[in-house]
Design a protein around this motif. Structure first.
Motif, mmCIF file in Angstrom:
data_model
loop_
_atom_site.group_PDB
_atom_site.id
_atom_site.type_symbol
_atom_site.label_atom_id
_atom_site.label_comp_id
_atom_site.label_asym_id
_atom_site.label_seq_id
_atom_site.Cartn_x
_atom_site.Cartn_y
_atom_site.Cartn_z
ATOM 1 N N LYS A 74 18.837 -5.198 -0.443
ATOM 2 C CA LYS A 74 18.926 -6.423 0.163
ATOM 3 C C LYS A 74 18.877 -6.239 1.819
ATOM 4 N N ARG A 75 19.323 -5.186 2.215
ATOM 5 C CA ARG A 75 19.023 -5.026 3.778
ATOM 6 C C ARG A 75 17.924 -5.197 4.271
ATOM 7 N N LEU A 76 16.768 -4.464 3.709
ATOM 8 C CA LEU A 76 15.634 -4.408 4.213
ATOM 9 C C LEU A 76 14.595 -5.606 3.795
ATOM 10 N N GLN A 77 15.037 -6.636 3.239
ATOM 11 C CA GLN A 77 14.205 -7.768 2.610
ATOM 12 C C GLN A 77 13.662 -8.586 3.738
ATOM 13 N N SER A 78 14.250 -8.476 4.954
ATOM 14 C CA SER A 78 13.687 -9.120 6.198
ATOM 15 C C SER A 78 12.713 -8.257 6.920
ATOM 16 N N SER A 79 12.505 -6.850 6.494
ATOM 17 C CA SER A 79 11.926 -6.003 7.303
ATOM 18 C C SER A 79 10.425 -5.788 6.604
ATOM 19 N N VAL A 80 9.770 -4.901 7.503
ATOM 20 C CA VAL A 80 8.393 -4.758 6.732
ATOM 21 C C VAL A 80 8.219 -3.618 6.069
ATOM 22 N N LEU A 81 7.669 -3.369 5.248
ATOM 23 C CA LEU A 81 7.335 -2.011 4.228
ATOM 24 C C LEU A 81 5.926 -1.844 4.293
ATOM 25 N N LEU A 82 5.747 -0.617 4.542
ATOM 26 C CA LEU A 82 4.327 -0.008 4.623
ATOM 27 C C LEU A 82 3.984 0.667 3.118
ATOM 28 N N VAL A 83 3.315 0.354 2.330
ATOM 29 C CA VAL A 83 3.244 0.860 1.162
ATOM 30 C C VAL A 83 1.781 0.851 0.570
ATOM 31 N N HIS A 84 1.584 1.723 -0.277
ATOM 32 C CA HIS A 84 0.229 1.933 -0.766
ATOM 33 C C HIS A 84 -0.255 0.894 -1.668
ATOM 34 N N GLU A 85 0.811 0.243 -2.578
ATOM 35 C CA GLU A 85 0.581 -0.760 -3.551
ATOM 36 C C GLU A 85 1.310 -1.926 -3.458
ATOM 37 N N PRO A 86 0.949 -3.130 -2.835
ATOM 38 C CA PRO A 86 1.772 -4.416 -2.567
ATOM 39 C C PRO A 86 2.156 -4.832 -4.044
ATOM 40 N N MET A 87 1.325 -4.590 -5.327
ATOM 41 C CA MET A 87 1.740 -4.864 -6.441
ATOM 42 C C MET A 87 2.426 -3.812 -7.113
ATOM 43 N N PHE A 88 3.389 -3.561 -6.603
ATOM 44 C CA PHE A 88 4.231 -2.079 -6.967
ATOM 45 C C PHE A 88 4.810 -2.320 -8.304
ATOM 46 N N ALA A 89 4.886 -1.337 -9.022
ATOM 47 C CA ALA A 89 5.437 -1.442 -10.631
ATOM 48 C C ALA A 89 6.099 -0.336 -10.848
ATOM 49 N N SER A 90 7.045 -0.296 -11.681
ATOM 50 C CA SER A 90 7.531 0.786 -12.568
ATOM 51 C C SER A 90 7.055 0.984 -14.018
ATOM 52 N N GLN A 91 7.376 1.803 -14.644
ATOM 53 C CA GLN A 91 7.002 1.990 -15.866
ATOM 54 C C GLN A 91 7.605 1.057 -17.066
ATOM 55 N N SER A 92 8.832 0.519 -16.476
ATOM 56 C CA SER A 92 9.331 -0.466 -17.359
ATOM 57 C C SER A 92 9.300 -1.703 -16.997
ATOM 58 N N ASP A 93 8.664 -1.944 -15.850
ATOM 59 C CA ASP A 93 8.547 -3.458 -15.236
ATOM 60 C C ASP A 93 7.049 -3.526 -14.371
ATOM 61 N N LEU A 94 6.020 -4.000 -15.014
ATOM 62 C CA LEU A 94 4.850 -4.029 -14.357
ATOM 63 C C LEU A 94 4.677 -4.998 -13.135
ATOM 64 N N GLN A 114 7.261 -5.660 -11.202
ATOM 65 C CA GLN A 114 8.505 -5.310 -10.169
ATOM 66 C C GLN A 114 8.292 -5.945 -8.777
ATOM 67 N N TYR A 115 7.149 -5.913 -8.425
ATOM 68 C CA TYR A 115 6.782 -6.246 -7.020
ATOM 69 C C TYR A 115 7.021 -7.809 -6.789
ATOM 70 N N LYS A 116 7.286 -8.797 -7.783
ATOM 71 C CA LYS A 116 7.530 -9.912 -7.503
ATOM 72 C C LYS A 116 9.060 -10.180 -7.396
ATOM 73 N N GLN A 117 9.796 -9.199 -7.412
ATOM 74 C CA GLN A 117 11.205 -9.225 -6.924
ATOM 75 C C GLN A 117 11.624 -9.219 -5.816
ATOM 76 N N TRP A 118 10.370 -8.692 -4.735
ATOM 77 C CA TRP A 118 10.633 -8.130 -3.379
ATOM 78 C C TRP A 118 10.145 -9.502 -2.749
ATOM 79 N N PRO A 119 10.895 -10.011 -1.687
ATOM 80 C CA PRO A 119 10.509 -11.215 -0.944
ATOM 81 C C PRO A 119 10.046 -10.893 0.472
ATOM 82 N N GLY A 120 10.313 -9.644 0.655
ATOM 83 C CA GLY A 120 9.769 -9.340 2.388
ATOM 84 C C GLY A 120 8.160 -9.189 2.448
ATOM 85 N N LYS A 121 7.685 -8.633 3.496
ATOM 86 C CA LYS A 121 6.640 -8.525 4.005
ATOM 87 C C LYS A 121 6.265 -7.124 3.559
#
Length: 462
Positions: free
Chosen positions: A218-238, A240-247
């Motif tokens: 929750k601390r980083l949800q107002s911050s910017v994440l640099l990611v390889h895959e904005p539609m990031f997922a885990s093996q149990s939740d394809l 998962q990215y929909k739970q992240w509200p940040g940029k």
């Protein structure tokens, strides 16, 4: 009959899209709108010249970008590098076994920013603040035995200097809460996350650990994440990215060192053989994600073409074949996998192989200011795949796929030459550096860090 008209129209669409790629400054892109009608979208070519890096630098100066890099406790970054080398006998960025080296972007970014001319140590003049946490390595040394180890198998139950991943996450959270700049302006803070399992609020020890987890979530949800895959997922939740509200800002994977080290020459692309190349898992029986299913169907379509070189790594893996194929081929096929983005896209760029992107939802790094159409092909996958009307369920390779593939293979020489020339010019924008990120004398920097700085500045102002 209706299906035939639609698919034939898609073949014509592909041909028109491809024909537009070789235009030097401006292009008219033909797409289908929601009603299936042709719509014309005029696009400015963005960064397109013999010196794309110069234009990026100019834009950074115009935006007056200055950044501060936090001095984190060493157990949150540098010590993790030492633990990895002690365990494996080589540095992370040198080790592309089980796809580990591709996850070293956070190391490269930290080391290159530390020496960058736009760095400031004065928080009052900083427009952004970088958090150099080596999240992939921290999750790698999780200290917990996980149900599905994968690329973490060699570090099962391993800690780094007695600390688990969750302990480091807590320490990072406490560090940030002590920073006045973070308390006042979390939205100006940036953290690279160079791993596909980006963020999850609660830990899941049935799979490799998420980088952002527990108290930091929750601390980083107002911050910017640099990611390889904005539609990031885990093996149990394809999803998962929909739970992240940040940029989220898309950044390149780290390409294989041997390909990055190659000097690109103006070889005649018409002399390159094979025409199409792909190496990756195709026949994995236990993987049934929609992306893997689409990849198998797409690659099956290209396997039928005689000038394709297709290697199924489930049956026969070879790192040498992978690099050789990319260096020799005209087009490198880049389908989706578990997620829309693949590291092979950036390996292809490093190898000077024109990417043929077969992923509709892929997030292309720096697309706001780098014109991907100038150096890659990106036809819609509906050109190749037939779906059941009304359900969207994949049925088979479309009957027009063979015709579409032949059209690409028969592109005029001047368009092929233009694609290759543009790829050589823009290649460095997607490369972090050569050699070692921690040894500046042996590591000429690439252009990726400047590009991600610009992408981040644009995201912050949007």
């Amino acid at each position: 009959m209706k299906f035939c008209r639609i698919t034939c129209a898609l073949v014509c669409l592909l041909a028109r899209e491809i024909a537009a790629y070789g235009i030097a400054r401006h292009s008219v892109e033909v797409r289908l709108d929601a009603r299936g009608q042709n719509s014309l979208i005029r696009r400015n070519r963005g960064v397109k010249s013999s010196a794309p890096q110069t234009k990026i630098t100019q834009q950074l100066q115009e935006r007056r970008v200055k950044f501060l890099v936090y001095e984190l406790p060493s157990h949150l970054n540098q010590d993790l590098l030492a633990c990895y080398k002690d365990l494996h006998g080589k540095q992370l960025w040198e080790d592309f076994r089980e796809e580990r080296g591709q996850n070293s972007a956070d190391v490269w970014i930290h080391q290159l920013l530390s020496k960058h001319e736009l760095r400031t140590r004065n928080p009052e003049e900083a427009t952004m603040f970088f958090i150099p946490f080596y999240g992939f390595l921290s999750a790698y040394f999780n200290g917990k035995k996980e149900g599905n180890q994968g690329l973490f198998s060699h570090a099962a139950n391993q800690k780094c200097n007695g600390r688990e991943h969750m302990q480091r996450v807590v320490d990072l959270t406490l560090f940030l809460e002590q920073q006045e700049s973070f308390r006042k302006h979390p939205e100006k803070h940036v953290m690279p996350v160079s791993f596909w399992n980006v963020a999850r609020e609660q830990p899941d020890y049935a799979q490799p650990g998420s980088v952002i987890v527990g108290p930091i979530f929750k601390r980083l949800q107002s911050s910017v994440l640099l990611v390889h895959e904005p539609m990031f997922a885990s093996q149990s939740d394809l999803e998962q990215y929909k739970q992240w509200p940040g940029k989220l800002v898309a950044i390149p994977y780290v390409a294989k060192m041997d390909l990055v080290a190659m000097e690109m020459h103006s070889d005649d692309i018409l002399q390159k053989e094979p025409i199409f190349f792909f190496q990756g898992e195709i026949s994995t029986p236990h993987v049934t994600t929609p992306g893997i299913q689409r990849r198998k169907l797409l690659i099956d379509a290209f396997k039928k073409y005689p000038e394709s070189w297709i290697v199924d790594t489930h049956k026969n893996y070879s790192g040498h074949t992978y690099e050789t194929g990319m260096l020799k081929a005209r087009f490198c096929l880049v389908p989706e996998g578990d997620t829309p983005t693949s590291s092979r896209l950036f390996d292809a760029i490093a190898a000077g192989c024109v990417p043929m992107i077969l992923s509709d939802k892929i997030a292309l790094p720096f697309a706001d200011f780098v014109d991907w159409q100038a150096f890659s092909l990106h036809p819609t996958t509906s050109t190749f795949l037939a779906t059941q009307s009304g359900t969207g369920q994949l049925l088979e390779v479309s009957s027009v796929a063979e015709s579409a593939i032949k059209r690409v293979a028969a592109l005029p020489a001047e368009q092929l030459t233009e694609l290759q020339r543009n790829l050589r010019e823009v290649r460095d924008v997607f490369i972090y550096g050569r050699g070692s990120p921690v040894d500046s004398a042996k590591s000429p920097p690439g252009g990726a860090v400047d590009a991600l700085l610009l992408a981040t500045a644009r995201a912050m102002s949007s």
